[in-house]
Enzyme design. Structure first.
Site, mmCIF file in Angstrom:
data_model
loop_
_atom_site.group_PDB
_atom_site.id
_atom_site.type_symbol
_atom_site.label_atom_id
_atom_site.label_comp_id
_atom_site.label_asym_id
_atom_site.label_seq_id
_atom_site.Cartn_x
_atom_site.Cartn_y
_atom_site.Cartn_z
ATOM 1 N N LYS A 42 -9.833 5.567 0.898
ATOM 2 C CA LYS A 42 -9.949 5.392 2.346
ATOM 3 C C LYS A 42 -11.284 4.730 2.657
ATOM 4 C CE LYS A 42 -9.624 7.829 6.768
ATOM 5 N NZ LYS A 42 -8.734 6.800 7.328
ATOM 6 N N GLY B 115 0.822 -1.206 0.000
ATOM 7 C CA GLY B 115 0.000 0.000 0.000
ATOM 8 C C GLY B 115 0.855 1.253 0.000
ATOM 9 N N MET C 285 1.088 3.799 2.161
ATOM 10 C CA MET C 285 1.783 4.035 3.423
ATOM 11 C C MET C 285 2.806 2.944 3.700
ATOM 12 S SD MET C 285 1.142 6.868 4.936
ATOM 13 C CE MET C 285 1.708 6.501 6.597
ATOM 14 N N HIS D 110 -10.312 13.184 2.584
ATOM 15 C CA HIS D 110 -9.324 12.162 2.251
ATOM 16 C C HIS D 110 -9.539 11.648 0.829
ATOM 17 C CE1 HIS D 110 -8.567 12.060 6.589
ATOM 18 N NE2 HIS D 110 -7.453 11.401 6.305
#
Length: 278
Positions: free
Chosen positions: A171, A16, A18, A167
């Site tokens: 998300k 991902g 992050m 966001h």
């Protein structure tokens, strides 16, 4: 740190956005070593974590979809410091991930949001019984912590406040954990906000946002092109006071992630929020 062995780190959710940033940050940190990379996306199985993260050199750590064997492997490396699992996965998976890590003596650092209050209480009890540190951090940005502290200060002088969080459209949960945490911080000030001036009627359900306690409303926006943004808007007769934080790149989170990896080794229980370890 020169006389210590590096901190072994597992990145869960490695493919991902992050997760990739975390892999890069961990590999570049002199006091850490990447010991495992986990992701359930079949596209990345067996690929080198460094390659997936965009590093110039391979890490020789292949991505796997099996978390428990990696936890067992790192837990068995007794010559190293206790291991840390950084979790950026999915709200449906994070609870079980954290329990598994604690069961193996691996310290979780959780950036995945969506855990319920009851789940957090259960994990806190599990971590305390195991005397194992665990960090749950809705937002790793130091700038966001400063915004929250400024909001707490402003709440002493304003009786009306609403929160807007924006966001990217990937998300999965809403409202964001950061927005909920901000509302909880304000609610702890011991006052009720937003006493209605009139009897309100919603022509469309949810038009006024979600109530997060003590009258504080949270509004969520999901759009492509956004990363992570939050506004705390205070109002009073004749004035509006707006606090806003914008994340333009996920590298903004990495100082907080690395700090959490280092700090969780010093803990014996669950701690919630980056502000608690700064």
């Amino acid at each position: 740190m020169a006389n210590q062995t590096p901190i072994p780190v597992i990145v869960n959710g490695a493919a991902g956005k992050m997760g990739r940033e975390t892999i890069k940050a961990v590999v570049q940190a002199a006091d850490m070593t990447l010991m495992g990379a986990v992701d359930t996306n079949p596209e990345y199985q067996g690929k080198d974590a460094g390659e997936v993260a965009g590093l110039n050199e391979p890490t020789e750590v292949p991505i796997t979809d099996q978390l428990e064997p990696i936890l067992a492997y790192v837990a068995g490396e007794r010559h190293l410091q206790p291991g840390v699992m950084v979790d950026f996965t999915h709200p449906d998976a994070v609870y079980d991930n954290v329990r598994s890590a604690i069961a193996y003596g691996i310290r979780p650092v959780v950036g995945t949001t969506g855990l319920s209050s009851k789940q957090i209480e259960q994990l806190a009890d599990f971590a305390e019984k195991a005397s194992t540190g665990c960090l749950i951090i809705p937002n790793f940005s130091i700038g966001m912590v400063l915004l929250q502290q400024a909001a707490i200060a402003a709440s002493q002088y304003f009786d009306h406040v609403e929160i807007i969080e924006l966001h990217h459209n990937q998300k999965a949960d809403a409202p964001s954990g950061t927005a909920i945490q901000t509302a909880q911080m304000l609610a702890e000030m011991g006052k009720t906000f937003n006493q209605p001036a009139v009897k309100e009627t919603e022509k469309l359900p949810g038009a006024r946002g979600s109530l997060a306690g003590e009258g504080i409303r949270i509004h969520s926006v999901r759009l492509p092109g956004l990363i992570a943004h939050q506004e705390v808007i205070f109002g009073a007769p004749g004035q509006i006071y707006t606090l806003r934080h914008d994340t333009s790149d996920r590298t903004a989170y990495m100082p907080g992630v690395l700090l959490a990896i280092r700090k969780v080794l010093q803990l014996k229980s669950l701690v919630y929020g980056l502000e608690k370890i700064l």
